[in-house]
Design a protein around this motif. Structure first.
Motif, PDB file in Angstrom:
ATOM      1  N   GLY A 173       1.131 -22.076   4.518  1.00  0.00           N
ATOM      2  CA  GLY A 173       1.232 -22.037   3.071  1.00  0.00           C
ATOM      3  C   GLY A 173       0.138 -21.265   2.345  1.00  0.00           C
ATOM      4  N   ARG A 174      -0.846 -20.715   3.064  1.00  0.00           N
ATOM      5  CA  ARG A 174      -1.937 -19.978   2.404  1.00  0.00           C
ATOM      6  C   ARG A 174      -1.562 -18.536   2.071  1.00  0.00           C
ATOM      7  NH1 ARG A 174      -7.611 -19.569   4.159  1.00  0.00           N
ATOM      8  NH2 ARG A 174      -7.875 -18.935   2.014  1.00  0.00           N
ATOM      9  N   GLY A 175      -0.395 -18.115   2.487  1.00  0.00           N
ATOM     10  CA  GLY A 175       0.053 -16.768   2.159  1.00  0.00           C
ATOM     11  C   GLY A 175       0.113 -15.879   3.385  1.00  0.00           C
ATOM     12  N   SER A 176       1.080 -14.975   3.355  1.00  0.00           N
ATOM     13  CA  SER A 176       1.288 -14.077   4.494  1.00  0.00           C
ATOM     14  C   SER A 176       1.476 -12.653   4.005  1.00  0.00           C
ATOM     15  CB  SER A 176       2.520 -14.518   5.280  1.00  0.00           C
ATOM     16  OG  SER A 176       3.677 -14.436   4.476  1.00  0.00           O
ATOM     17  N   ALA A 177       1.350 -11.733   4.940  1.00  0.00           N
ATOM     18  CA  ALA A 177       1.653 -10.318   4.717  1.00  0.00           C
ATOM     19  C   ALA A 177       0.880  -9.734   3.540  1.00  0.00           C
ATOM     20  CB  ALA A 177       3.157 -10.124   4.542  1.00  0.00           C
ATOM     21  N   ILE A 178      -0.435  -9.879   3.560  1.00  0.00           N
ATOM     22  CA  ILE A 178      -1.249  -9.180   2.567  1.00  0.00           C
ATOM     23  C   ILE A 178      -1.614  -7.833   3.178  1.00  0.00           C
ATOM     24  CG2 ILE A 178      -3.351  -9.172   1.171  1.00  0.00           C
ATOM     25  CD1 ILE A 178      -1.258 -11.259   0.297  1.00  0.00           C
ATOM     26  N   PHE A 179      -0.943  -6.814   2.663  1.00  0.00           N
ATOM     27  CA  PHE A 179      -1.070  -5.467   3.174  1.00  0.00           C
ATOM     28  C   PHE A 179      -1.688  -4.556   2.109  1.00  0.00           C
ATOM     29  CE2 PHE A 179       3.231  -6.368   5.399  1.00  0.00           C
ATOM     30  CZ  PHE A 179       2.607  -6.935   6.496  1.00  0.00           C
ATOM     31  N   MET A 180      -2.134  -3.398   2.557  1.00  0.00           N
ATOM     32  CA  MET A 180      -2.397  -2.277   1.666  1.00  0.00           C
ATOM     33  C   MET A 180      -1.268  -1.300   1.991  1.00  0.00           C
ATOM     34  SD  MET A 180      -5.839   0.036   1.191  1.00  0.00           S
ATOM     35  CE  MET A 180      -6.825  -1.379   0.747  1.00  0.00           C
ATOM     36  N   HIS A 181      -0.450  -0.991   1.007  1.00  0.00           N
ATOM     37  CA  HIS A 181       0.713  -0.134   1.242  1.00  0.00           C
ATOM     38  C   HIS A 181       0.893   0.827   0.077  1.00  0.00           C
ATOM     39  CE1 HIS A 181       3.242  -2.434  -1.553  1.00  0.00           C
ATOM     40  NE2 HIS A 181       2.855  -3.552  -0.949  1.00  0.00           N
ATOM     41  N   LEU A 182       1.991   1.566   0.081  1.00  0.00           N
ATOM     42  CA  LEU A 182       2.250   2.554  -0.962  1.00  0.00           C
ATOM     43  C   LEU A 182       2.789   1.890  -2.219  1.00  0.00           C
ATOM     44  CD1 LEU A 182       3.766   5.427   1.203  1.00  0.00           C
ATOM     45  CD2 LEU A 182       1.362   4.924   0.676  1.00  0.00           C
ATOM     46  N   ALA A 183       2.423   2.452  -3.366  1.00  0.00           N
ATOM     47  CA  ALA A 183       2.780   1.878  -4.666  1.00  0.00           C
ATOM     48  C   ALA A 183       4.134   2.379  -5.158  1.00  0.00           C
ATOM     49  CB  ALA A 183       1.710   2.239  -5.692  1.00  0.00           C
ATOM     50  N   ARG A 184       4.770   1.532  -5.942  1.00  0.00           N
ATOM     51  CA  ARG A 184       5.968   1.939  -6.674  1.00  0.00           C
ATOM     52  C   ARG A 184       5.544   2.857  -7.816  1.00  0.00           C
ATOM     53  NH1 ARG A 184       7.071  -3.602  -5.644  1.00  0.00           N
ATOM     54  NH2 ARG A 184       9.047  -3.868  -4.578  1.00  0.00           N
ATOM     55  N   PRO A 185       6.458   3.705  -8.294  1.00  0.00           N
ATOM     56  CA  PRO A 185       6.116   4.529  -9.464  1.00  0.00           C
ATOM     57  C   PRO A 185       5.655   3.647 -10.624  1.00  0.00           C
ATOM     58  CG  PRO A 185       8.186   5.254  -8.488  1.00  0.00           C
ATOM     59  CD  PRO A 185       7.804   3.970  -7.797  1.00  0.00           C
ATOM     60  N   GLY A 186       4.614   4.072 -11.306  1.00  0.00           N
ATOM     61  CA  GLY A 186       4.089   3.303 -12.428  1.00  0.00           C
ATOM     62  C   GLY A 186       3.223   2.130 -12.007  1.00  0.00           C
ATOM     63  N   TYR A 187       2.929   2.035 -10.716  1.00  0.00           N
ATOM     64  CA  TYR A 187       2.101   0.937 -10.185  1.00  0.00           C
ATOM     65  C   TYR A 187       2.665  -0.430 -10.570  1.00  0.00           C
ATOM     66  CZ  TYR A 187      -1.366   4.555  -9.258  1.00  0.00           C
ATOM     67  OH  TYR A 187      -2.015   5.672  -8.815  1.00  0.00           O
ATOM     68  N   LEU A 188       3.965  -0.585 -10.374  1.00  0.00           N
ATOM     69  CA  LEU A 188       4.565  -1.892 -10.635  1.00  0.00           C
ATOM     70  C   LEU A 188       3.921  -2.924  -9.719  1.00  0.00           C
ATOM     71  CD1 LEU A 188       8.320  -0.899 -11.010  1.00  0.00           C
ATOM     72  CD2 LEU A 188       6.683  -1.459 -12.806  1.00  0.00           C
ATOM     73  N   PRO A 189       3.829  -4.185 -10.165  1.00  0.00           N
ATOM     74  CA  PRO A 189       3.145  -5.217  -9.373  1.00  0.00           C
ATOM     75  C   PRO A 189       3.773  -5.444  -8.004  1.00  0.00           C
ATOM     76  CG  PRO A 189       3.585  -5.995 -11.603  1.00  0.00           C
ATOM     77  CD  PRO A 189       4.308  -4.686 -11.445  1.00  0.00           C
ATOM     78  N   THR A 190       2.935  -5.917  -7.088  1.00  0.00           N
ATOM     79  CA  THR A 190       3.359  -6.251  -5.731  1.00  0.00           C
ATOM     80  C   THR A 190       3.570  -7.759  -5.641  1.00  0.00           C
ATOM     81  OG1 THR A 190       1.134  -6.675  -4.894  1.00  0.00           O
ATOM     82  CG2 THR A 190       1.875  -4.369  -4.889  1.00  0.00           C
ATOM     83  N   GLU A 191       3.862  -8.228  -4.444  1.00  0.00           N
ATOM     84  CA  GLU A 191       3.989  -9.673  -4.196  1.00  0.00           C
ATOM     85  C   GLU A 191       2.646 -10.284  -3.781  1.00  0.00           C
ATOM     86  OE1 GLU A 191       6.748 -11.531  -4.800  1.00  0.00           O
ATOM     87  OE2 GLU A 191       7.531  -9.666  -5.640  1.00  0.00           O
ATOM     88  N   GLY A 192       1.576  -9.498  -3.885  1.00  0.00           N
ATOM     89  CA  GLY A 192       0.243  -9.966  -3.525  1.00  0.00           C
ATOM     90  C   GLY A 192      -0.567  -8.909  -2.794  1.00  0.00           C
TER      91      GLY A 192
END
Length: 179
Positions: A134-153
């Motif tokens: 429950g502490r969270g999973s899949a914290i990545f550094m990845h490519l951004a959506r146009p306009g730097y829309l928010p990620t899931e974390g």
């Protein structure tokens, strides 16, 4: 070029006036705009909260889509993403916060995406070395959506910035999200 030496610490902080936008800096110098989690930055990260954890994380390894380009130039261990690649986000499963093969009987994120977000992915050591349900999973550094829309974390940056940064990232690099 960022500099002659590999950065030991990459710093990420919230962009003033924006909870889900940030600034990434290397060695206090070169900086890049980044997208952060839709839940902002949190010291109390939980699975599904959409927050980017406030912490310091090692960069473990990376993935790339070989059908979208050559292996990025980096000292970091990189693996090609397979069509059946997934990442388990089911907190009570033994494979929680680990790569899995799809189809998977529990909840898992698809790594082979139809958008370009995971064309290059760096895996950050959030809840991997010492997993807690429950502490969270899949914290990545990845490519951004146009306009730097928010990620899931995750932390996301433009492709050109990722390609510039990754050249200087190694297994000794740490990412400090400081708020």
């Amino acid at each position: 070029m960022i500099g002659p030496l590999s950065p030991s610490v990459i710093t990420v902080r919230r962009k003033p006036g924006h909870d889900s936008r940030g600034l990434l800096s290397v060695g206090g110098g070169i900086g890049f705009d980044v997208a952060l989690g839709k839940g902002g930055i949190s010291a109390f990260k939980r699975e599904g909260d959409g927050a980017t954890p406030r912490t310091e994380m090692a960069v473990l390894h990376g993935y790339w889509r070989a059908d979208k380009g050559p292996r990025p130039e980096t000292a970091l261990p990189m693996r090609p993403i397979r069509h059946d690649a997934g990442w388990c986000d089911a907190p009570w499963h033994a494979a929680y916060n680990r790569p899995v093969r799809l189809p998977f009987p529990q909840s898992a994120e698809t790594m082979w995406r139809t958008d370009d977000l995971y064309d290059i992915v760096l895996v950050l050591d959030w809840n991997i070395g010492r997993r807690q349900a429950g502490r969270g999973s899949a914290i990545f550094m990845h490519l951004a959506r146009p306009g730097y829309l928010p990620t899931e974390g995750c932390i996301a940056l433009k492709r050109r910035d990722m390609l510039r940064l990754i050249q200087f990232v190694s297994s000794f690099t740490r990412v400090a999200v400081i708020g």
